[in-house]
Write a protein that holds these residues in place. Structure first.
Motif, PDB file in Angstrom:
ATOM      1  N   GLU A 269      15.299   7.839  40.084  1.00 20.58           N
ATOM      2  CA  GLU A 269      15.809   8.366  41.353  1.00 20.58           C
ATOM      3  C   GLU A 269      14.871   8.036  42.504  1.00 20.58           C
TER       4      GLU A 269
ATOM      5  N   LYS B   8      13.231   5.281  42.809  1.00 22.08           N
ATOM      6  CA  LYS B   8      13.478   3.854  43.068  1.00 22.08           C
ATOM      7  C   LYS B   8      12.226   3.058  43.400  1.00 22.08           C
TER       8      LYS B   8
ATOM      9  N   THR C   2      19.786   1.179  34.501  1.00 23.39           N
ATOM     10  CA  THR C   2      20.252   0.511  35.720  1.00 23.39           C
ATOM     11  C   THR C   2      21.524   1.159  36.238  1.00 23.39           C
TER      12      THR C   2
ATOM     13  N   GLN D  19      20.674   4.435  37.851  1.00 25.26           N
ATOM     14  CA  GLN D  19      20.080   4.240  39.167  1.00 25.26           C
ATOM     15  C   GLN D  19      21.160   3.909  40.201  1.00 25.26           C
TER      16      GLN D  19
ATOM     17  N   THR E 224      22.337   6.141  43.498  1.00 23.80           N
ATOM     18  CA  THR E 224      22.389   5.523  44.824  1.00 23.80           C
ATOM     19  C   THR E 224      23.750   5.729  45.461  1.00 23.80           C
TER      20      THR E 224
END
Length: 155
Positions: free
Chosen positions: A111, A113, A145, A148, A152
């Protein structure tokens, strides 16, 4: 209180007669000690203290390769005893606890990133990103991935 199987293994003449090495003697003595702790106790179930110690050990070493044997050695008990006590106290295997705790931490790192998946895998003590991804998918239902990207898109 105490499981009958543990008591019968410690008190079994056949079990004792099959002890041939120093290591087997030490393992039997460790099992005997743990069984006696279960029988006598000290006002508090000793398993609670051991299980709590194991949880704390994992949390303090989340960025290392933590395993059942390392935690058992740290706590001064056998791996089998720790596994049994942990499962009894928390209803979850010790390995599942390690993995789920590491995956929760990995989610927070994803989270943020700031790190790549391979860096997170390495940071959490996994041997390679492939195995980390496999474990991550088992616990979250998606790849790191994908997780993530999902985070986003939700922002």
């Amino acid at each position: 209180m105490m499981e009958n199987s543990s008591y019968s293994r410690v008190s079994s003449a056949a079990e004792i007669e099959n002890i041939n090495t120093r290591r087997q003697v030490l393992q039997w003595l460790d099992m005997l000690r743990n069984t006696l702790l279960d029988i006598v106790g000290n006002g508090e179930n000793p398993g609670n203290q051991i299980a709590r110690g194991a949880r704390q050990y994992v949390l303090e070493n989340i960025e290392s390769h933590v395993g059942l044997q390392e935690a058992a050695d740290h706590l001064g008990v056998s791996a089998g005893y720790l596994s049994t006590i942990f499962k009894r106290e928390y209803g979850q295997s010790f390995i599942d606890f390690i993995n789920s705790t590491k995956i929760e931490y990995a989610c927070r790192l994803l989270e943020e990133k700031e790190l790549m998946v391979t860096e997170i895998a390495c940071r959490l003590g996994y041997e390679n990103a492939y195995y980390f991804s496999k474990v991550f998918r088992k616990y979250t239902g998606m790849s790191p991935t994908s997780y993530q990207k999902h985070v986003t898109e939700a922002e």
